[in-house]
Structures are given as C-alpha cells and as structure tokens.
Design a protein around this motif. Sequence first.
Motif, mmCIF file in Angstrom:
data_model
loop_
_atom_site.group_PDB
_atom_site.id
_atom_site.type_symbol
_atom_site.label_atom_id
_atom_site.label_comp_id
_atom_site.label_asym_id
_atom_site.label_seq_id
_atom_site.Cartn_x
_atom_site.Cartn_y
_atom_site.Cartn_z
ATOM 1 N N LYS A 269 4.224 -1.394 -6.557
ATOM 2 C CA LYS A 269 2.992 -1.849 -7.218
ATOM 3 C C LYS A 269 3.315 -2.607 -8.502
ATOM 4 N N TRP A 277 -3.571 0.206 -5.258
ATOM 5 C CA TRP A 277 -3.580 -0.606 -4.041
ATOM 6 C C TRP A 277 -4.977 -1.087 -3.688
ATOM 7 N N ASP A 290 -2.830 4.825 -2.161
ATOM 8 C CA ASP A 290 -2.498 5.542 -3.402
ATOM 9 C C ASP A 290 -2.439 7.049 -3.164
#
Length: 311
Positions: A269, A277, A290
Amino acid sequence: MPTSNFPALAAMVFAGIFVLLAIAAFSGYLLQKRPQYAHNLMLKEFNTRVYSWFAMTVILLVAFWLGRSGMILLFLIASYAAMREFMSQVYRYRGDHNAVATCFYILLPLQYYFIWTDWHSMFTVLIPVYAFLLLPIIVQLSSGSKTEFFERTAKIQWGVMITVYCLSHVPALMSLPIKHFAGKNILLLLFMLVVVHTGDVAYYLWRRTGGTQGGRRTTTGAIVSIVIATFVATCLFWITPFNPFQAALTGLLLSVMGFFGGTVMQQIKHSFGIHHWGRPAPRGHSSVLDRADSICFAAPVFYHIVRYYWT
C-alpha cells in the motif's frame, strides 16, 4: 469429541466472539460519550473496526448455517471484492484489460469450482502454474505497449495470487478429510480466523497505545501480539483435532504468518501511496482486503500443514 457436540461447540465459539465484541462496542460507545473523547480519532478508528468485526462475524455465522456451499460462496464474493480493490489500484494500462478480465471471469470462478468439486490437484496448480504462464501471454498478445511489461504483468499475477488463490484456502479447509474429525471442519476454520484476528487486534491495540518509539515499538508489538494469539490458540485446542502442544505450535505459525501478511500488504500500500485498499465507508475505511490481508498469508500454510499431518 462426539459428533453431536459439534453445533454446541460452534455456537459457543460464536457466542464468545459476540460477547467480546459487545463489550468492546459498549466500552467504545461510553468513552465517545465523554466530552474529552468525543473527537478522538483513535477512538473513532477503534469503534469503526469493532463495527466491521461485528459485520464479519454475522456474515460468517450466516455462511456457517448455509454449510460448505455457503462458505465457498462467501469467500468467492470476498475474493471478488478483494481483487477488485487490488486491481483498482494497480490497473493503469487499458491494454491490460483482457488479462484483468481473465482473472475476474475465468480464473476466479474456476478456482472456486475446483474447491466445490474437491478437485484438489487442479485447485492447487490452476493459478500458481497455469495462470502464472497464461497471464503474461495475454498481456503480450492484447497490449501494443511494451512499457513496464514485467511490472504490469507481475502486479496482475500478484493480485490474483493473493486475493483468489490464497484466500480460497479458507473454504478449502472444509473439504479436508481429517481423521476422527469428520463433519467438524468448520471448527478448524473458526480456530484459524480467531487466532489470526486475535493477533491483528492485539497488534493494533499495542500500536495505537504503546509508549515505545520507532522500530522497537513494531518489534515489541509483534512479539506481544504473537504471544497473545498463541495463547488463545492453546486455549482453543478443544475445538480442534490438535492436542494443546500442537495447538500452540499451530497458533504460533498462524500468528507469525498473519503478522507478516499484514506488514507485507502494508508495504505494498505504501508503494502505491495509499493507506487503505477500499474507498471510504460511512463509518470509516472498511475494505475487504484490509481486513483479510493477514488471512491471505496464514490460510495456505495452515491448509497444507493440516492436510499433510492430519489427513
């Protein structure tokens, strides 16, 4: 462990989870009513996570009552949502559309079809072998651009591996013919989810409230979360085919893999310059990927260990 105890054991696990979540939600609600905590961001994030854990538990309970097909359908939907979140961050070239569509409309349903039909040999090789070789060919044939070919292909391969292949090992646990444990695989699935998420929660609380600095806090938090998750796994040995020592070792492995799964996905990320996300939800960020990133790393290892030693 008599077979007739199975519904009662599963109900006890779910009841325990709901009681803990209710206590956490009520505590968060009371704190937020106090003026000094009314705008506390950490408390808001904590309450958001508790709501998402409630929703996940309810969905899991419904899928449980629907049986093995319900679990497969639930994780097929979860894989679709997680892959959609991942691809929305990595999909940059229109020429890669055919490769991405192959992931969604061919590889995803095929992977879960093989689980549903207990076609183990195809379930384990479809994506790491055939999809791994097929996707670069599709990108080459359908895209006129040679720019960052390797990077673009690797991102798509990574996305389908994590969100479809790894996550599909969760419902695949329901198909394992475990000795002296027939018809009770749902308890093994619950064991894995509880242990991995306990580690997640412990690390999150330590990270948000710990007093140490920098890397030391990360290392100490990791050790604390792994120890707590391993202890919980040992306490839950009675719902598994493991003895207490085996449950502790399995819990240690699950918590370590879950911790590093979360940190690896966190690094990805960061490489995309994002914090979550998914898109913001009414009560904060609550994307599927997540919440499932640690499970994605723990599930395949757990599945193959159980299959090798207990079937």
